[in-house]
Design an enzyme around this catalytic site. Structure first.
Site, PDB file in Angstrom:
ATOM      1  N   LEU A 258       0.821  -1.207   0.000  1.00 22.06           N
ATOM      2  CA  LEU A 258       0.000   0.000   0.000  1.00 22.06           C
ATOM      3  C   LEU A 258       0.860   1.265   0.000  1.00 22.06           C
ATOM      4  CD1 LEU A 258      -1.300   2.286   2.180  1.00 22.06           C
ATOM      5  CD2 LEU A 258      -2.638   1.536   0.224  1.00 22.06           C
TER       6      LEU A 258
ATOM      7  N   ARG B 286      -9.541   0.137  -3.388  1.00 18.53           N
ATOM      8  CA  ARG B 286      -8.631  -1.018  -3.465  1.00 18.53           C
ATOM      9  C   ARG B 286      -8.835  -1.943  -2.280  1.00 18.53           C
ATOM     10  NH1 ARG B 286      -3.340  -1.993  -1.275  1.00 18.53           N
ATOM     11  NH2 ARG B 286      -1.881  -3.083  -2.695  1.00 18.53           N
TER      12      ARG B 286
ATOM     13  N   HIS C 216      -1.326  -9.867  -2.370  1.00 18.06           N
ATOM     14  CA  HIS C 216      -0.234 -10.240  -3.274  1.00 18.06           C
ATOM     15  C   HIS C 216      -0.196 -11.708  -3.670  1.00 18.06           C
ATOM     16  CE1 HIS C 216       0.988  -6.190  -2.450  1.00 18.06           C
ATOM     17  NE2 HIS C 216       1.133  -6.466  -1.167  1.00 18.06           N
TER      18      HIS C 216
ATOM     19  N   GLN D 181       0.566  -5.483  -8.842  1.00 15.63           N
ATOM     20  CA  GLN D 181       1.038  -5.526  -7.463  1.00 15.63           C
ATOM     21  C   GLN D 181       0.089  -6.307  -6.570  1.00 15.63           C
ATOM     22  OE1 GLN D 181      -0.045  -2.801  -4.580  1.00 15.63           O
ATOM     23  NE2 GLN D 181       2.000  -1.950  -4.294  1.00 15.63           N
TER      24      GLN D 181
END
Length: 316
Positions: free
Chosen positions: A92, A116, A200, A249
């Protein structure tokens, strides 16, 4: 004179009372006020009073850490701190780095990271996923643990943080199996982390798809300082490349070891952690013991960090 780098932490560095050491700086409170107005949530109260359970909810943690990092960087600027040669953020924290580098407006970043976070939480309902730190194994051993403990579930090495310190994520049951297996293989510790979404890993692909769509309407510009992005360990100036890196990412590992090695190979001598806490500072020291690693946790630390890089030129 040699260049320096500024880094921003992500989830996991939050704590009740965070930012209190910088509370007397006008730039800090005004940044929190601006973000609170955007979200309709009192982020300063969340930072100061928690509770920890609320801080640890992904939809709260991500905006909170973004605002803390930007507030600290603005405080740095207000005290005359110079520009670095590089910015980078862990997970982040990459969004914070893009704001500090002028590539992403703060007004756009605040709702974007809330989106997000919600997309990540929606992708994996709370309790379904897990994320854990594994200490004392090398990266090949951790990847072997993930392969052996997955048993049909998702389990991946997702944060390559420092030699002997890695993070695994995936389905919660698989993470628990991985923690047990890691200990069997000689890990010093395996600890479940206070995060409500398994960042991730492949479970984040649905969130990445939603983020990709959302980013279409978000304006980015070339950063004034290179931002080393997590997925590629590269700095981009093309907007399409920056956006792609932000999307990828979500389901690719944070390559922090390589990021710090990139700093060092480009002449960086000092790395500043410009957000409350010392998580990245500890990692950075273990990655390269020759680096001067400085953490900003209060006003005295901020002034000391500026003094440490005083006269060190950055990239304008």
């Amino acid at each position: 004179m040699t260049p320096f780098a500024v880094t921003f932490a992500g989830q996991g560095s939050q704590s009740v009372g965070m930012m209190s050491g910088l509370a007397d700086l006008a730039a800090v409170k005004s940044t929190f006020d601006e973000a609170s107005s955007i979200l309709g949530t009192d982020l300063w109260m969340l930072a100061q009073e928690g509770p920890a359970e609320s801080q640890n909810q992904t939809v709260n943690t991500q905006p909170l850490m973004l605002v803390a990092g930007v507030a600290t960087w603005r405080a740095w600027e207000s005290l005359g701190g110079p520009l670095p040669a590089f910015f980078a953020g862990h997970s982040l924290g990459e969004y914070t780095a893009l704001v500090a580098a002028g590539a992403l407006s703060f007004a756009d970043a605040v709702p974007l990271v809330r989106f997000r976070a919600q997309a990540m939480q929606d992708a994996v309902p709370e309790g379904t996923g897990g994320i854990a730190a594994v200490l004392g194994l090398d990266v090949d051993e951790v990847r072997s643990v993930c392969r052996d403990a997955a048993m049909g579930d998702v389990l991946e090495a997702v944060n390559l943080n420092s030699p002997g310190q890695f993070v695994i994520a995936g389905h919660r049951a698989a993470v628990e199996r991985g923690m047990a297996l890691a200990k069997e293989k000689g890990a010093k510790r395996a600890i479940m982390l206070p995060m409500s979404a398994p960042s991730h890993c492949a479970l984040m692909q649905p969130a990445a798809d939603r983020l990709s769509t959302q980013l279409v309407s978000v304006a980015l510009t070339a950063p004034i300082v290179p931002v080393i992005q997590n997925a590629d360990v590269r700095a981009f100036i093309e907007v399409a490349q920056m956006k792609r890196a932000l999307v990828e990412q979500l389901f690719r590992p944070v390559r922090w070891i390589e990021t710090v090695q990139h700093f060092a190979s480009n002449g960086v001598s000092t790395v500043v952690e410009c957000v409350p806490g010392k998580v990245l500072t500890g990692l950075n020291k273990r990655i390269d013991g020759n680096l001067n690693c400085v953490a900003v946790t209060d006003r005295a630390g901020l002034e000391a960090a500026i003094a440490a890089v005083s006269g060190v030129h950055g990239v304008a």
